[in-house]
Design a protein around this motif. Structure first.
Motif, short mmCIF file in Angstrom:
data_model
loop_
_atom_site.label_atom_id
_atom_site.label_comp_id
_atom_site.label_asym_id
_atom_site.label_seq_id
_atom_site.Cartn_x
_atom_site.Cartn_y
_atom_site.Cartn_z
N LYS A 85 69.61 20.85 -71.73
CA LYS A 85 70.34 19.91 -72.59
C LYS A 85 70.49 20.43 -74.03
CE LYS A 85 70.38 15.16 -74.23
NZ LYS A 85 69.79 13.82 -74.13
N TYR A 86 69.42 20.97 -74.61
CA TYR A 86 69.43 21.30 -76.04
C TYR A 86 69.62 22.78 -76.36
CZ TYR A 86 67.96 16.51 -76.76
OH TYR A 86 67.91 15.15 -76.78
N LEU A 87 69.24 23.67 -75.47
CA LEU A 87 69.40 25.11 -75.68
C LEU A 87 69.94 25.72 -74.38
CD1 LEU A 87 65.97 25.85 -77.43
CD2 LEU A 87 68.18 25.65 -78.55
N PRO A 88 71.16 25.37 -73.98
CA PRO A 88 71.66 25.77 -72.66
C PRO A 88 71.80 27.28 -72.46
CG PRO A 88 73.41 24.80 -73.97
CD PRO A 88 72.13 24.59 -74.73
N PHE A 89 71.75 28.04 -73.52
CA PHE A 89 71.87 29.50 -73.43
C PHE A 89 70.53 30.16 -73.13
CE2 PHE A 89 71.55 27.95 -77.74
CZ PHE A 89 70.45 28.62 -78.22
N ILE A 110 54.99 30.92 -72.38
CA ILE A 110 56.29 30.60 -71.79
C ILE A 110 57.21 31.80 -71.97
CG2 ILE A 110 58.27 29.02 -71.84
CD1 ILE A 110 56.27 26.98 -73.18
N PHE A 111 57.64 32.35 -70.85
CA PHE A 111 58.57 33.48 -70.85
C PHE A 111 59.98 32.93 -70.74
CE2 PHE A 111 54.58 35.08 -69.27
CZ PHE A 111 54.45 36.32 -69.88
N TYR A 112 60.87 33.41 -71.59
CA TYR A 112 62.25 32.96 -71.55
C TYR A 112 63.19 34.12 -71.84
CZ TYR A 112 62.06 32.90 -76.68
OH TYR A 112 61.92 33.26 -78.00
N SER A 113 64.45 33.91 -71.53
CA SER A 113 65.45 34.94 -71.79
C SER A 113 66.75 34.29 -72.26
CB SER A 113 65.71 35.77 -70.53
OG SER A 113 66.14 34.95 -69.46
N VAL A 114 67.52 35.11 -72.97
CA VAL A 114 68.86 34.72 -73.42
C VAL A 114 69.79 35.83 -72.95
CG1 VAL A 114 70.30 34.10 -75.40
CG2 VAL A 114 67.83 33.60 -75.45
N PRO A 115 70.38 35.67 -71.75
CA PRO A 115 71.19 36.73 -71.18
C PRO A 115 72.37 37.17 -72.05
CG PRO A 115 70.70 35.07 -69.54
CD PRO A 115 70.23 34.54 -70.85
N SER A 116 72.99 36.26 -72.75
CA SER A 116 74.16 36.61 -73.56
C SER A 116 73.82 37.53 -74.72
CB SER A 116 74.85 35.34 -74.09
OG SER A 116 73.95 34.60 -74.89
N LEU A 117 72.56 37.56 -75.14
CA LEU A 117 72.12 38.44 -76.22
C LEU A 117 71.13 39.50 -75.74
CD1 LEU A 117 71.59 35.77 -79.04
CD2 LEU A 117 73.52 37.33 -78.75
N ALA A 118 70.94 39.58 -74.42
CA ALA A 118 70.01 40.54 -73.82
C ALA A 118 68.61 40.43 -74.44
CB ALA A 118 70.53 41.97 -73.94
N ILE A 119 68.14 39.20 -74.59
CA ILE A 119 66.82 38.92 -75.17
C ILE A 119 65.89 38.47 -74.06
CG2 ILE A 119 65.51 37.36 -76.67
CD1 ILE A 119 67.96 37.28 -78.52
N GLN A 120 64.71 39.08 -73.99
CA GLN A 120 63.61 38.61 -73.16
C GLN A 120 62.42 38.46 -74.09
OE1 GLN A 120 63.28 41.49 -69.96
NE2 GLN A 120 64.45 40.11 -68.65
#
Length: 135
Positions: A85-89, A110-120
């Motif tokens: 809802k709040y950080l859909p990316f 908590i492991f997370y990623s942002v595929p559009s910025l190639a961030i893990q």
């Protein structure tokens, strides 16, 4: 008053810290900005933001009510819902909850990623046995 210079500043860094360059330290890259916003979502208790009472995961609510294994899946479910809802990316990749016997703390990673910025990336949070955030 902020100085005009060639640096791009996205938002103030939290917690606010005075700076000689600007009124406060600022974040200048998306990796740090996303991490700050994600951590804010995780630590905010639903209802804490008056104008948006649904905002927040309120991770502290889950930590001392169940065994770490159950807390991990409950946290992951709530995180997925609120992040969508709040950080859909942002994608939630994994949630680990460990209890340390020697100092009676719970550590949440908590492991997370942002595929559009190639961030893990990951967020580490440590809580004392009374639910207080240590780090």
């Amino acid at each position: 008053m902020a100085n005009n210079n060639s640096k791009n500043f996205l938002t103030p860094q939290l917690p606010l810290v005075e700076s000689g360059e600007l009124d406060y330290e600022h974040i200048g890259d998306y990796r740090t900005l996303i991490k700050q916003n994600f951590k804010n979502l995780i630590l905010t208790i639903p209802g804490e933001r008056v104008m948006d009472p649904d905002f927040g995961v309120g991770i502290q609510r889950f930590l001392f009510e169940a065994a770490p294994v159950f807390a991990s899946s409950d946290i992951q479910s709530e995180l997925a819902l609120k992040t969508q809802k709040y950080l859909p990316f942002v994608n939630i990749d994994n949630v680990l909850v460990e209890q340390t016997e020697e100092d009676h703390t719970l550590v949440v990673r908590i492991f997370y990623s942002v595929p559009s910025l190639a961030i893990q990336e990951y967020v580490d949070l440590s809580f004392s046995d009374d639910g207080t955030l240590i780090s």
